[in-house]
Scaffold this motif. Structure first.
Motif, mmCIF file in Angstrom:
data_model
loop_
_atom_site.group_PDB
_atom_site.id
_atom_site.type_symbol
_atom_site.label_atom_id
_atom_site.label_comp_id
_atom_site.label_asym_id
_atom_site.label_seq_id
_atom_site.Cartn_x
_atom_site.Cartn_y
_atom_site.Cartn_z
ATOM 1 N N TRP A 99 71.527 -55.504 -17.966
ATOM 2 C CA TRP A 99 72.287 -54.263 -17.827
ATOM 3 C C TRP A 99 73.757 -54.532 -18.124
ATOM 4 O O TRP A 99 74.366 -55.394 -17.502
ATOM 5 C CB TRP A 99 72.103 -53.720 -16.418
ATOM 6 C CG TRP A 99 72.850 -52.450 -16.098
ATOM 7 C CD1 TRP A 99 73.428 -51.572 -16.967
ATOM 8 C CD2 TRP A 99 73.080 -51.897 -14.793
ATOM 9 N NE1 TRP A 99 74.004 -50.522 -16.310
ATOM 10 C CE2 TRP A 99 73.799 -50.700 -14.966
ATOM 11 C CE3 TRP A 99 72.735 -52.320 -13.503
ATOM 12 C CZ2 TRP A 99 74.205 -49.915 -13.882
ATOM 13 C CZ3 TRP A 99 73.130 -51.544 -12.432
ATOM 14 C CH2 TRP A 99 73.852 -50.352 -12.611
ATOM 15 N N SER A 100 74.290 -53.799 -19.080
ATOM 16 C CA SER A 100 75.729 -53.781 -19.354
ATOM 17 C C SER A 100 76.283 -52.522 -18.699
ATOM 18 O O SER A 100 76.161 -51.416 -19.235
ATOM 19 C CB SER A 100 75.987 -53.779 -20.861
ATOM 20 O OG SER A 100 77.352 -53.556 -21.150
ATOM 21 N N ALA A 101 76.868 -52.675 -17.515
ATOM 22 C CA ALA A 101 77.365 -51.544 -16.722
ATOM 23 C C ALA A 101 78.850 -51.352 -17.012
ATOM 24 O O ALA A 101 79.642 -52.275 -16.853
ATOM 25 C CB ALA A 101 77.140 -51.809 -15.236
ATOM 26 N N GLY A 102 79.228 -50.156 -17.426
ATOM 27 C CA GLY A 102 80.589 -49.937 -17.886
ATOM 28 C C GLY A 102 80.734 -50.507 -19.285
ATOM 29 O O GLY A 102 81.646 -51.272 -19.592
ATOM 30 N N SER A 103 79.795 -50.120 -20.150
ATOM 31 C CA SER A 103 79.645 -50.772 -21.455
ATOM 32 C C SER A 103 80.638 -50.300 -22.497
ATOM 33 O O SER A 103 80.650 -50.823 -23.609
ATOM 34 C CB SER A 103 78.227 -50.531 -21.985
ATOM 35 O OG SER A 103 78.010 -49.149 -22.194
ATOM 36 N N SER A 104 81.443 -49.278 -22.173
ATOM 37 C CA SER A 104 82.387 -48.715 -23.138
ATOM 38 C C SER A 104 81.630 -48.337 -24.410
ATOM 39 O O SER A 104 80.578 -47.712 -24.345
ATOM 40 C CB SER A 104 83.534 -49.695 -23.392
ATOM 41 O OG SER A 104 84.543 -49.101 -24.190
ATOM 42 N N ASN A 105 82.113 -48.752 -25.585
ATOM 43 C CA ASN A 105 81.494 -48.310 -26.834
ATOM 44 C C ASN A 105 80.404 -49.246 -27.347
ATOM 45 O O ASN A 105 80.023 -49.176 -28.509
ATOM 46 C CB ASN A 105 82.557 -48.095 -27.914
ATOM 47 C CG ASN A 105 83.254 -49.379 -28.307
ATOM 48 O OD1 ASN A 105 82.861 -50.480 -27.901
ATOM 49 N ND2 ASN A 105 84.308 -49.265 -29.101
ATOM 50 N N GLY A 106 79.913 -50.123 -26.479
ATOM 51 C CA GLY A 106 78.728 -50.901 -26.814
ATOM 52 C C GLY A 106 78.969 -52.307 -27.316
ATOM 53 O O GLY A 106 78.010 -53.051 -27.544
ATOM 54 N N GLN A 107 80.223 -52.722 -27.453
ATOM 55 C CA GLN A 107 80.470 -54.055 -28.004
ATOM 56 C C GLN A 107 79.964 -55.163 -27.078
ATOM 57 O O GLN A 107 79.473 -56.192 -27.551
ATOM 58 C CB GLN A 107 81.960 -54.227 -28.306
ATOM 59 C CG GLN A 107 82.429 -53.306 -29.431
ATOM 60 C CD GLN A 107 83.881 -53.524 -29.814
ATOM 61 O OE1 GLN A 107 84.315 -54.655 -29.996
ATOM 62 N NE2 GLN A 107 84.631 -52.438 -29.940
ATOM 63 N N GLU A 108 80.057 -54.962 -25.775
ATOM 64 C CA GLU A 108 79.517 -55.946 -24.838
ATOM 65 C C GLU A 108 77.999 -56.026 -24.956
ATOM 66 O O GLU A 108 77.415 -57.116 -25.036
ATOM 67 C CB GLU A 108 79.904 -55.587 -23.408
ATOM 68 C CG GLU A 108 79.321 -56.525 -22.360
ATOM 69 C CD GLU A 108 79.757 -56.139 -20.950
ATOM 70 O OE1 GLU A 108 80.803 -56.651 -20.506
ATOM 71 O OE2 GLU A 108 79.062 -55.311 -20.305
ATOM 72 N N ALA A 109 77.340 -54.870 -24.970
ATOM 73 C CA ALA A 109 75.875 -54.846 -25.041
ATOM 74 C C ALA A 109 75.372 -55.491 -26.321
ATOM 75 O O ALA A 109 74.386 -56.245 -26.312
ATOM 76 C CB ALA A 109 75.367 -53.409 -24.935
ATOM 77 N N TYR A 110 76.029 -55.223 -27.439
ATOM 78 C CA TYR A 110 75.598 -55.830 -28.697
ATOM 79 C C TYR A 110 75.932 -57.317 -28.754
ATOM 80 O O TYR A 110 75.229 -58.083 -29.430
ATOM 81 C CB TYR A 110 76.201 -55.084 -29.880
ATOM 82 C CG TYR A 110 75.589 -53.715 -30.108
ATOM 83 C CD1 TYR A 110 74.213 -53.569 -30.242
ATOM 84 C CD2 TYR A 110 76.386 -52.574 -30.187
ATOM 85 C CE1 TYR A 110 73.641 -52.319 -30.438
ATOM 86 C CE2 TYR A 110 75.829 -51.318 -30.392
ATOM 87 C CZ TYR A 110 74.452 -51.190 -30.517
ATOM 88 O OH TYR A 110 73.886 -49.951 -30.702
ATOM 89 N N SER A 111 76.964 -57.746 -28.040
ATOM 90 C CA SER A 111 77.239 -59.183 -27.936
ATOM 91 C C SER A 111 76.101 -59.878 -27.194
ATOM 92 O O SER A 111 75.664 -60.976 -27.571
ATOM 93 C CB SER A 111 78.568 -59.426 -27.214
ATOM 94 O OG SER A 111 79.654 -58.879 -27.927
ATOM 95 N N ILE A 112 75.619 -59.237 -26.120
ATOM 96 C CA ILE A 112 74.461 -59.763 -25.394
ATOM 97 C C ILE A 112 73.250 -59.794 -26.315
ATOM 98 O O ILE A 112 72.494 -60.774 -26.363
ATOM 99 C CB ILE A 112 74.173 -58.898 -24.147
ATOM 100 C CG1 ILE A 112 75.345 -58.957 -23.158
ATOM 101 C CG2 ILE A 112 72.880 -59.341 -23.466
ATOM 102 C CD1 ILE A 112 75.248 -57.935 -22.033
ATOM 103 N N ALA A 113 73.054 -58.713 -27.067
ATOM 104 C CA ALA A 113 71.899 -58.620 -27.963
ATOM 105 C C ALA A 113 71.927 -59.711 -29.029
ATOM 106 O O ALA A 113 70.892 -60.322 -29.334
ATOM 107 C CB ALA A 113 71.858 -57.238 -28.614
ATOM 108 N N MET A 114 73.095 -59.973 -29.606
ATOM 109 C CA MET A 114 73.189 -61.027 -30.619
ATOM 110 C C MET A 114 72.904 -62.395 -30.026
ATOM 111 O O MET A 114 72.260 -63.242 -30.659
ATOM 112 C CB MET A 114 74.575 -60.997 -31.274
ATOM 113 C CG MET A 114 74.761 -59.883 -32.282
ATOM 114 S SD MET A 114 76.355 -59.969 -33.151
ATOM 115 C CE MET A 114 77.432 -59.144 -31.970
ATOM 116 N N THR A 115 73.362 -62.608 -28.792
ATOM 117 C CA THR A 115 73.094 -63.884 -28.116
ATOM 118 C C THR A 115 71.591 -64.074 -27.920
ATOM 119 O O THR A 115 71.053 -65.168 -28.141
ATOM 120 C CB THR A 115 73.820 -63.930 -26.766
ATOM 121 O OG1 THR A 115 75.217 -63.681 -26.967
ATOM 122 C CG2 THR A 115 73.660 -65.286 -26.096
#
Length: 285
Positions: free
Chosen positions: A118-134
């Motif tokens: 869960w990326s909580a407070g994900s803003s425009n998704g850059q954190e979530a996609y960083s997790i996804a790339m990892t």
């Protein structure tokens, strides 16, 4: 007689109006608007007053406080919240994710287990996609696994942008060249996250101050540089809620200036720089 459109929002809110707006924001989101932010409130809400044709902040406060003003209240929150993010921000968290957290979770997923992040407070998704790339770098077969990332934010505009997965070139500066070539495609002036990686992330609007609709628990929660804007009591409550939302052994990543309150009943223990792990739980839901 209505005020000229060009003058709407040009007068700063009074001290009483500022306090009323700050209280509305706190009641709605748990976020504290520090004294001295009057000019910031004016600059961010003047556009809303003009769009609505309202002459005073008193009129605006009456609207967002009313039953019929719920949508405008969401727009007010969107205008007053800060969205600062970039890919692989605080990179040590992604190193911990890659080296320590993900390998056993991926093994579990390959045995047929369920893994959720869960990326909580994900803003425009850059954190979530960083997790996804990892994840994708460690598990090219991620699409075959029962593995998903939930990305939530209070701002519907940020959620919409994240779901599109389209970013200007400047936003990709922190993404290693190898990953840029592999996970982004140029479309016009922007770069689009490739479709299979977008499929790993589900974006939803969520106010952390409200009830959470998720029924399952999470193996990993990122909530970074969000809680710092909350009042102390709201911070403490949020840490407790995150703990309840973690699976046994699950990890919580917080921002560089945030620390989890050490409650006497808490099972969150330090597991690295601004990284916590849930211990002493015996059941997995």
């Amino acid at each position: 007689m209505n005020a000229p459109q060009s003058t709407l929002g040009q007068v700063a809110p009074t001290e009483a109006e500022f306090r009323a707006i700050a209280q509305l924001l706190s009641d709605t989101t748990g976020i504290v608007l520090a004294p001295g932010k009057t000019s910031m409130v004016q600059s961010r809400l003047a556009k809303r007053l003009r769009a609505l044709g309202l002459a005073t902040y008193k009129d605006y406060i009456a609207l967002v406080s009313s039953e019929g003003g719920r949508d405008e209240c969401r727009r007010m929150v969107s205008a007053l919240t800060t969205n600062v993010t970039h890919f692989f921000r605080e990179n040590h968290h992604f190193e911990t994710l890659r080296q320590v957290v993900l390998p056993p979770l991926l093994e579990e997923a390959r045995r047929g287990g369920r893994v959720r992040l869960w990326s909580a407070g994900s803003s425009n998704g850059q954190e979530a996609y960083s997790i996804a790339m990892t994840i994708a770098e460690l598990a090219p077969d991620f699409a075959t696994l029962n593995l998903r990332i939930l990305a939530t934010d209070i701002d519907p505009l940020m959620i919409e942008q994240g779901a599109k997965g389209s970013y200007p070139a400047a936003a990709l500066e922190a993404v290693p060249e190898k990953l840029r070539k592999k996970y982004f495609r140029k479309e016009g002036e922007n770069y689009q996250v490739v479709s299979n990686l977008r499929g790993l992330v589900q974006f939803r609007e969520l106010n952390l101050h409200d009830r959470w609709p998720m029924r399952g628990k999470f193996d990993v929660i990122f909530c970074r540089n969000v809680v710092i804007y909350f009042a102390p009591a709201a911070q403490a409550l949020l840490w407790e809620r995150f703990e309840e939302q973690l699976t046994p052994g699950g990890y919580l990543f917080v921002g560089h200036s945030e620390r989890v309150t050490d409650g006497k009943h808490s099972n969150l223990r330090t597991a690295g720089v601004t990284t916590y792990q849930l211990t002493n739980r015996t059941s997995r839901i």
